[in-house]
Design a protein around this motif. Structure first.
Motif, PDB file in Angstrom:
ATOM      1  N   UNK A  78     -86.664 -50.763 -93.451  1.00 14.37           N
ATOM      2  CA  UNK A  78     -87.190 -51.861 -94.257  1.00 14.37           C
ATOM      3  C   UNK A  78     -88.695 -52.019 -94.077  1.00 14.37           C
ATOM      4  N   UNK A  79     -89.162 -51.856 -92.832  1.00 13.81           N
ATOM      5  CA  UNK A  79     -90.597 -52.003 -92.579  1.00 13.81           C
ATOM      6  C   UNK A  79     -91.395 -50.881 -93.229  1.00 13.81           C
ATOM      7  N   UNK A  80     -90.817 -49.695 -93.276  1.00 13.99           N
ATOM      8  CA  UNK A  80     -91.524 -48.550 -93.860  1.00 13.99           C
ATOM      9  C   UNK A  80     -91.328 -48.438 -95.361  1.00 13.99           C
ATOM     10  N   UNK A  81     -90.667 -49.373 -95.982  1.00 18.79           N
ATOM     11  CA  UNK A  81     -90.464 -49.322 -97.424  1.00 18.79           C
ATOM     12  C   UNK A  81     -89.212 -48.597 -97.839  1.00 18.79           C
ATOM     13  N   UNK A  82     -88.313 -48.321 -96.923  1.00 19.49           N
ATOM     14  CA  UNK A  82     -87.041 -47.713 -97.263  1.00 19.49           C
ATOM     15  C   UNK A  82     -86.955 -46.217 -97.015  1.00 19.49           C
ATOM     16  N   UNK A  83     -88.080 -45.564 -96.691  1.00 17.67           N
ATOM     17  CA  UNK A  83     -88.038 -44.111 -96.499  1.00 17.67           C
ATOM     18  C   UNK A  83     -89.152 -43.710 -95.545  1.00 17.67           C
ATOM     19  N   UNK A  84     -88.768 -43.307 -94.325  1.00 17.23           N
ATOM     20  CA  UNK A  84     -89.782 -42.896 -93.352  1.00 17.23           C
ATOM     21  C   UNK A  84     -90.283 -41.481 -93.616  1.00 17.23           C
TER      22      UNK A  84
ATOM     23  N   UNK B 202     -91.743 -40.425 -96.121  1.00 20.04           N
ATOM     24  CA  UNK B 202     -93.007 -40.486 -96.838  1.00 20.04           C
ATOM     25  C   UNK B 202     -94.141 -41.021 -95.978  1.00 20.04           C
ATOM     26  N   UNK B 203     -93.887 -41.215 -94.692  1.00 20.35           N
ATOM     27  CA  UNK B 203     -94.896 -41.739 -93.787  1.00 20.35           C
ATOM     28  C   UNK B 203     -95.456 -40.622 -92.915  1.00 20.35           C
ATOM     29  N   UNK B 204     -96.745 -40.721 -92.617  1.00 26.80           N
ATOM     30  CA  UNK B 204     -97.375 -39.769 -91.713  1.00 26.80           C
ATOM     31  C   UNK B 204     -97.075 -40.156 -90.266  1.00 26.80           C
ATOM     32  N   UNK B 205     -97.489 -39.297 -89.347  1.00 26.59           N
ATOM     33  CA  UNK B 205     -97.257 -39.577 -87.934  1.00 26.59           C
ATOM     34  C   UNK B 205     -97.993 -40.843 -87.515  1.00 26.59           C
ATOM     35  N   UNK B 206     -99.225 -40.997 -87.948  1.00 20.05           N
ATOM     36  CA  UNK B 206    -100.010 -42.175 -87.585  1.00 20.05           C
ATOM     37  C   UNK B 206     -99.396 -43.443 -88.174  1.00 20.05           C
ATOM     38  N   UNK B 207     -98.967 -43.380 -89.437  1.00 20.70           N
ATOM     39  CA  UNK B 207     -98.380 -44.559 -90.070  1.00 20.70           C
ATOM     40  C   UNK B 207     -97.064 -44.953 -89.406  1.00 20.70           C
TER      41      UNK B 207
END
Length: 352
Positions: free
Chosen positions: A206-212, A214-219
């Protein structure tokens, strides 16, 4: 020619001196007690220190601040080296480098088994701090320990009741104990996410918008840090509320316990049968037997009306007036039928 002559003379003098020493040693008598006496030899350290480092005076206060390593199995060699380097960095440098100072202080930090190990190394085999650190880690940080820590990182699992921030701290401690894990940052984050419980994974999604994905290592690391701070603050507030509730409801708990005890006593009193009042046991007025009453006596038909009156009197009955009149009227005829027989007399009157 003169130089050759002088060198030849020096060589001959040295040979002559050695020969004289051998002759003196050979002519010195040997006693039986000499075999039991230990020979004290100069021990050459494995660490070679430059002259400037030899002249460096380590203050006693600084030496007492050094962490100690005893070579026990339960000690962490990696943490010791880190603490040792951190402490040496606070010492004053006088015409020497920091690595040279570490090399000098390293001998004071080893105790017991670790000290014996350092003395067993070949003399003059360590000349730099990197060499000393490498030999030390090779001895007290074996390869199987790296494999065990790497396996714990890859198989990390959050506890059933473990908060998010405590799980994160435990995972970071594994990474700190095994910096040579050689795992990519993306794989490290993946191992941590896969080891979380279902609730924690739902919060991360939920915090990442539903899909991790699509997140970078830093994010993703930033998301983890945000959830760690939130989890820690919630836990602190929960503890404070719990402590306040306990302090406010202390009297209520005592009252509830008192009520429960009274209810339990009431239940026990209802379960107990009421006490049976004790009645005086009177013997049969006819035969005097204690095992039965008058109405059960086999000799009921053998007594006279006078005896019956006595029985009634013994049982507490009051004669009715009409009974007395009819009895007196028919007394003459009644007694006539019992002529020749001895009237019945009760054995004992127990009404007294």
């Amino acid at each position: 020619m003169k130089e050759e002559a002088s060198s030849d003379f020096a060589y001959r003098s040295e040979q002559s001196t050695n020969k004289e020493k051998k002759e003196i040693a050979h002519n010195t008598p040997t006693y039986m007690g000499d075999f039991a006496r230990p020979i004290i030899e100069a021990t050459n350290s494995a660490i070679v220190l430059p002259t400037a480092v030899h002249n460096y005076i380590l203050k006693p206060n600084d030496a007492n601040l050094l962490p100690l390593y005893h070579g026990m199995p339960n000690e962490d060699a990696l943490n010791f080296v880190r603490d040792f380097c951190t402490q040496v960095q606070t010492f004053l440098l006088l015409n020497i480098t920091e690595d040279q100072l570490k090399l000098k202080c390293f001998q004071y930090a080893l105790k017991d088994r670790a000290r014996s190990w350092s003395l067993s190394l070949p003399p003059n085999s360590i000349t730099t701090w990197n060499e000393a650190c490498e030999k030390f880690m090779l001895k007290y940080y074996p390869n199987h320990k790296t494999q065990e820590l790497r396996a714990q990182i890859m198989e990390f699992t959050q506890g059933a009741d473990e908060p998010f921030h405590e799980a994160w701290d435990r995972f970071q401690e594994l990474l700190r104990q095994c910096p040579q894990h050689q795992l990519a940052p993306t794989m490290v984050n993946r191992f941590f996410y896969d080891g979380l419980g279902q609730t924690s994974q739902f919060i991360v999604d939920n915090t990442s918008g539903g899909n991790i994905a699509r997140k970078t290592v830093e994010e993703l690391n930033q998301i983890f840090q945000t959830l760690v701070e939130s989890s820690q603050q919630k836990l602190v507030r929960g503890k404070r509320v719990e402590a306040s509730a306990v302090s406010q409801n202390g009297d209520l708990q005592k009252q509830l316990s008192s009520i429960m005890r009274e209810v339990q006593q009431l239940k026990m009193s209802k379960m107990e049968p009421p006490p049976i009042p004790m009645q005086s046991v009177q013997p049969c007025a006819i035969c005097g037997d204690l095992s039965h009453g008058v109405d059960q006596c086999n000799r009921m038909g053998e007594y006279t009306p006078e005896g019956q009156a006595e029985v009634h009197s013994a049982q507490g009955f009051q004669s009715r007036p009409q009974y007395g009149q009819s009895y007196n009227q028919g007394k003459q005829n009644f007694n006539g039928g019992w002529r020749g027989q001895q009237p019945y007399a009760p054995q004992q009157n127990f009404s007294q």
